[in-house]
Motif scaffolding. Structure first.
Motif, PDB file in Angstrom:
ATOM      1  N   LYS A  14     -29.647 -20.120  -9.374  1.00 62.21           N
ATOM      2  CA  LYS A  14     -29.423 -20.198 -10.815  1.00 62.21           C
ATOM      3  C   LYS A  14     -29.777 -21.579 -11.372  1.00 62.21           C
ATOM      4  N   THR A  15     -30.287 -21.565 -12.576  1.00 63.18           N
ATOM      5  CA  THR A  15     -30.488 -22.803 -13.307  1.00 63.18           C
ATOM      6  C   THR A  15     -29.168 -23.172 -13.957  1.00 63.18           C
ATOM      7  N   VAL A  52     -28.876 -17.992 -15.197  1.00 66.30           N
ATOM      8  CA  VAL A  52     -28.503 -19.292 -15.772  1.00 66.30           C
ATOM      9  C   VAL A  52     -26.986 -19.418 -15.764  1.00 66.30           C
ATOM     10  N   HIS A 221     -37.169 -27.235 -19.841  1.00 63.19           N
ATOM     11  CA  HIS A 221     -36.611 -25.888 -20.063  1.00 63.19           C
ATOM     12  C   HIS A 221     -36.666 -25.523 -21.542  1.00 63.19           C
TER      13      HIS A 221
END
Length: 310
Positions: A14-15, A52, A221
């Motif tokens: 995950k970011t 995320v 991003h």
């Protein structure tokens, strides 16, 4: 077999978005979104998708949040305009980008109900408390006093401006240790209700809170930054029309500060704040000029890079 597992694990990584706000009614979007994340009903998470993760961080002062961005430990945060502008100028425009608005107004200059102060000139020789040296209300106060012909310095002048923590302002006004308080909600309402204060001046034409991003996060991003800005727009609309918004705010503020906020006090303060995702360039110009007039902004004050729509 190991290769397939490694590819699967990589795909599921995950970011992490590190998101900041203050435990304050003027940061309502952040407080309420934090509450929804805590309940497993994340608002921003809904827009960002399952890969995320949002990690929430709370700050008590704008300079601390800006320092966290400079240190690379925070990606986006709700923050007042003065700390954001100071950080932007300190970095020569290379850091801090405003990606959405959050709130305007909600600030006021209050005096005791029975105070003899009726006009600006009546503040000569008096003492005014503000939340923090160089914060948004402190700068607004000093600029307003200078605009009315007073000589104001950091240590004195015609009117003594005393940076004082918000919780301490109440007692000082009650005791008569200060003659006025220039602060922001919910403290304005607290002064009205608990210190029998009256509003001498309501500062409606002022930026209270922005949603800002670090430049690194915006560059790396941009798609996530765009979704965050879009989610903030929808959240701002939602909190203005959703009856549960104030309830969520009160519950989360108690979780973060262990302090109780009465529903009627929050409702009273809510009416004074203009929640908006718009970013007014005219109000930015005013904030910069106030900072110059108050003596806090010197040198280049170019804001051409400040606003960046993801």
């Amino acid at each position: 077999m190991f290769l397939l597992w490694a590819q699967s694990a990589s795909a599921e990584e995950k970011t992490v978005v590190r998101f900041g706000h203050f435990p304050n009614i003027t940061h309502a979007q952040g407080v309420i979104a934090h509450a929804l994340s805590r309940q497993g009903k994340g608002w921003f998470e809904k827009y960002l998708g399952p890969n995320v993760e949002i990690q929430w961080f709370t700050y008590n002062a704008g300079p601390s949040a800006m320092e966290a961005i400079f240190a690379g430990s925070l990606d986006v945060t709700y923050v007042g305009p003065s700390p954001a502008l100071n950080a932007h100028f300190k970095s020569n425009g290379e850091e801090i980008r405003v990606i959405s608005g959050a709130a305007n107004a909600g600030a006021a200059l209050a005096v005791k109900a029975d105070s003899p102060i009726k006009t600006p000139e009546d503040f000569r020789g008096k003492k005014i408390a503000t939340p923090q040296l160089g914060n948004t209300q402190d700068i607004s106060c000093r600029a307003w006093l200078k605009a009315h012909g007073f000589r104001i310095t950091l240590t004195g002048g015609d009117v003594l401006v005393i940076p004082t923590a918000n919780p301490d302002q109440l007692g000082l006004l009650q005791k008569g240790s200060v003659d006025g308080v220039w602060t922001v909600e919910p403290w304005v309402t607290r002064l009205e209700r608990d210190a029998n204060a009256r509003i001498f001046l309501e500062d409606k034409d002022t930026i209270t809170t922005w949603l800002v991003s670090s430049v690194k996060f915006l560059r790396n991003h941009r798609d996530l930054a765009r979704k965050i800005a879009d989610a903030n727009v929808e959240l701002t609309k939602w909190i203005q029309n959703e009856s549960d918004a104030q309830k969520l705010l009160i519950e989360e503020l108690k979780a973060e500060t262990l302090a109780d906020f009465s529903a009627d006090a929050v409702a009273q303060a809510w009416k004074r704040i203009q929640f908006t995702s718009e970013v007014s360039r005219d109000l930015i110009t005013k904030s910069v000029q106030d900072g110059k007039d108050a003596g806090f902004l010197k040198g280049s004050t170019d804001t051409s890079k400040l606003i960046e729509t993801p």
